[in-house]
Design an enzyme around this catalytic site. Structure first.
Site, PDB file in Angstrom:
ATOM      1  N   SER A   1      -2.011   7.114  -5.255  1.00 19.22           N
ATOM      2  CA  SER A   1      -0.767   6.347  -5.339  1.00 19.22           C
ATOM      3  C   SER A   1       0.457   7.179  -4.990  1.00 19.22           C
ATOM      4  CB  SER A   1      -0.558   5.680  -6.716  1.00 19.22           C
ATOM      5  OG  SER A   1      -0.217   6.610  -7.702  1.00 19.22           O
ATOM      6  N   GLY A   2       0.410   8.500  -5.216  1.00 17.75           N
ATOM      7  CA  GLY A   2       1.546   9.343  -4.870  1.00 17.75           C
ATOM      8  C   GLY A   2       1.873   9.333  -3.385  1.00 17.75           C
TER       9      GLY A   2
ATOM     10  N   THR B   1       2.450  13.409  -8.653  1.00 16.72           N
ATOM     11  CA  THR B   1       3.219  12.209  -8.303  1.00 16.72           C
ATOM     12  C   THR B   1       2.432  10.931  -8.555  1.00 16.72           C
ATOM     13  OG1 THR B   1       2.488  12.384  -6.009  1.00 16.72           O
ATOM     14  CG2 THR B   1       4.573  13.447  -6.573  1.00 16.72           C
ATOM     15  N   CYS B   2       1.108  11.021  -8.514  1.00 18.37           N
ATOM     16  CA  CYS B   2       0.298   9.822  -8.722  1.00 18.37           C
ATOM     17  C   CYS B   2       0.418   9.306 -10.151  1.00 18.37           C
ATOM     18  CB  CYS B   2      -1.168  10.104  -8.406  1.00 18.37           C
ATOM     19  SG  CYS B   2      -1.476  10.561  -6.682  1.00 18.37           S
ATOM     20  N   PHE B   3       0.669  10.217 -11.091  1.00 19.52           N
ATOM     21  CA  PHE B   3       0.654   9.834 -12.502  1.00 19.52           C
ATOM     22  C   PHE B   3       1.984  10.112 -13.189  1.00 19.52           C
ATOM     23  CE2 PHE B   3      -3.632  11.130 -11.175  1.00 19.52           C
ATOM     24  CZ  PHE B   3      -4.280   9.916 -11.318  1.00 19.52           C
TER      25      PHE B   3
END
Length: 647
Positions: free
Chosen positions: A310-311, A599-601
């Site tokens: 997702s990042g 960045t994803c989390f």
């Protein structure tokens, strides 16, 4: 009269339904007679019923934004009452009611004061305002159920009998996004309908109710995506988009406009998706372990050792929007998609820092020559002149450069719609009046529209007395022509027809989020792992973040979340911001280590620094120098050579 029939109160009941019974006797209502009396006296003096209720609805929504629920319909009523009593104290109306009020959120109180304090002595008593807001809440509670069943499009739009989409049957605001106030007030007749009344009273609906309607339709128009056999893998229907950010960085730094237009992230995305219809972009697949982020495609960052959990997906949107707002030495947009407004270039007016759709000097000259000349006015009738002014953006002759600009803006609209659909707020500083208000078909004064973009041109037209004929401004005509392409791109992905229930400020908030990076808002959604809020390093961190400029905070946000805009309120966060202790670098090693992020989390791994100055230097270094994602795996030689290959 707008909300009289929306709800009733039974004899013997009071505001028990909304949470005040037995709490504050001064606000207790014993009968419907008293309620109706207070309801009638709750209108702000000097304003119409619609204007007064709109201001109260705005205030109730602003107060609710600071509650965990974030919905003015379901927000605890005591929160609204406390904030209104705070405003009453400021206005010295009935400040004595504050004697028993020791609670309340200061930020919610300040938000209510910012909206209502300007009313001054015309503000009714707190009890009367509560009665009025109680009825507004009852109205919106019913509207939340009824709106999906009602048409938001006036009956005459799209009707062959009443004019059709390309004639006067469509609203002037929709046909060409034009705003000819003279024609709309003297020659325009809107057929009475529920839709036209909803648009007229759109300000009575709470923002949360309107957002709920919009995103419920967004959800049901999502392109279905079958599940993969492995729940951690993306289905094959979710396409992969390859992006070489390393090449894009070198191109954007080269100063060569041709290289920028060819290798920028925006151009790479446009090239990859050129043949896509709107259906793939309307996907909203959420894979397990991807932090709940909806997605339409997968991003493969060439030459960077990172998996798209997702990042990288969010980073692609952030980088592309950042590139379209970059300028060259001459002050023009590097990609010729957006460019600073004349007010921004000349540093005049109150609306600096905004960008308009890119229009070159040659295109402006073409537009100027295409408009109706004064010496030709005698050759056509007055009715024909009105039609030409209303649809003047369609009369502009175009060439190849126009086509390229319109294609780029259509793709920008598709990116904007996709980001909106997936909850990614983007930094898109477009003018409020000429763009966001036009999209929602909100009436705007033409003079104010020109003043927002080009104050000097407005003053020149004011001197020559041409303000009544706004169509003589080539800048406004070309902006409207380009806006059509931008909106067409958005319409591929999100239901723009429903946006007429919003106002321009609400639409801008939904798409762009918070202009300022609100540290207090970020602090309300934080979670700590390995640290306590009272630890020195945590205090150092928040103090350092508060001392940063807004631009530095945007860089920090992109470092930890791959986006540079925060949502408007606490309830809009899909995941909390996590600050984790760096267990690998402890003791003396902590002061030598750098912060890292996932960045994803939405998480920051923070070493336990010994002082604030050291933390601030380390944090400033990483947010200004880290430009790649290298944490998931070691890139092989072939991928590294592809990513770092020279131009």
């Amino acid at each position: 009269e707008h909300i009289k029939a929306s709800g009733t109160i039974r004899e013997g009941n009071s505001i028990d339904e909304i949470g005040l019974m037995g709490t504050h006797s001064k606000w207790h209502m014993e009968s419907s007679v008293e309620f109706e009396r207070l309801l009638a006296s709750g209108k702000i003096l000097g304003l119409s019923s619609l204007e007064s209720d709109s201001k109260l609805a705005h205030a109730a929504g602003a107060i609710a934004d600071f509650s965990p629920i974030g919905d003015a319909v379901d927000c605890p009523f005591i929160n609204i009452a406390t904030a209104l009593a705070f405003v009453a104290k400021i206005n010295a109306n009935d400040g004595s009611e504050l004697d028993q009020l020791n609670s309340g959120r200061p930020d919610a109180n300040q938000a209510a004061a910012a909206i209502l304090s300007s009313v001054g002595d015309a503000l009714p008593t707190t009890k009367a305002l509560l009665a009025r807001i109680a009825m507004l809440r009852a109205f919106n509670r019913r509207a939340r159920v009824a709106l999906p069943w009602l048409s938001l499009r006036p009956a005459q739009e799209g009707s062959a009998i009443l004019g059709g989409l390309c004639g006067y049957g469509a609203s002037i605001e929709r046909a060409g996004r034009s705003k000819d106030s003279y024609a709309s007030t003297t020659q325009w007749i809107q057929a009475p309908s529920v839709a036209s009344r909803i648009r007229q009273c759109r300000s009575l609906f709470f923002t949360s109710v309107k957002r709920s309607l919009l995103f419920s339709v967004v959800d049901v128009t999502t392109t279905p995506t079958p599940l993969s056999h492995d729940e951690y893998e993306l289905p094959r229907e979710v396409r992969t988009v390859r992006v070489n950010r390393l090449k894009a960085y070198r191109a954007m730094a080269s100063g060569d406009d041709t290289m920028c237009k060819k290798y920028s992230v925006f151009s790479q995305l446009q090239s990859e998706m050129r043949s896509w219809s709107g259906a793939p972009l309307r996907r909203g697949f959420v894979a397990k372990g991807h932090g709940g982020q909806k997605r339409a495609f997968k991003v493969k960052l060439i030459g960077e050792g990172v998996n798209d959990y997702s990042g990288p997906y969010r980073e692609a949107f952030t980088d592309a929007i950042r590139e379209v707002t970059e300028t060259n030495e001459a002050g023009h947009g590097v990609l010729n998609v957006l460019e600073p407004t004349p007010n921004t270039l000349a540093a005049v007016g109150e609306n600096r820092g905004l960008f308009s759709f890119s229009v070159g000097d040659q295109q402006l000259e073409i537009a100027n020559n295409s408009l109706l000349r004064k010496d030709a006015d005698s050759l056509v009738s007055e009715e024909e002149q009105l039609i030409r002014r209303s649809f003047s953006s369609f009369l502009v002759k175009t060439d190849e450069s126009w086509r390229e600009a319109e294609e780029a803006l259509m793709f920008l609209g598709r990116l904007t719609g996709t980001a909106c659909r997936h909850g990614i707020h983007i930094d898109l500083p477009l003018p409020l009046k000429s763009v966001w208000n036009a999209v929602v078909e909100e009436k705007t004064d033409e003079a104010d529209t020109l003043k927002e973009i080009d104050l000097l041109a407005f003053r020149q037209m004011e001197v020559h007395g041409n303000l009544q004929d706004w169509s003589t401004s080539p800048l406004l005509v070309t902006q409207q022509r380009m806006l059509n392409s931008f909106v067409e791109g958005m319409a591929n992905v999100i239901p723009v027809e429903l946006m007429t229930i919003l106002n321009g400020t609400e639409l801008r908030g939904i798409i762009c989020g918070n202009v300022e990076v609100d540290v207090d808002l970020l602090r309300r959604v934080v979670e700590y792992e390995g640290y306590d809020e009272t630890d020195d390093v945590i205090r150092f961190f928040w103090e350092a973040l508060m001392e940063m400029t807004n631009q530095e905070r945007k860089l920090f946000l992109q470092f930890v979340w791959a986006r540079n805009r925060l949502p408007l309120k606490e309830s809009d966060f899909d995941a909390p911001f996590k600050i984790q202790k760096d267990s690998k670098n402890s003791g003396e090693m902590a002061d030598k280590a750098l912060p890292s992020a996932s960045t994803c989390f939405f998480s920051l791994t923070l070493p336990q620094y010994s002082c604030k100055d050291l933390l601030k230097r380390k944090l400033s270094y990483v947010i200004n120098n880290v430009c790649t994602m290298e944490s998931d795996y070691i890139t092989n030689d072939a991928e590294v050579s592809e990513g770092w290959r020279g131009l």
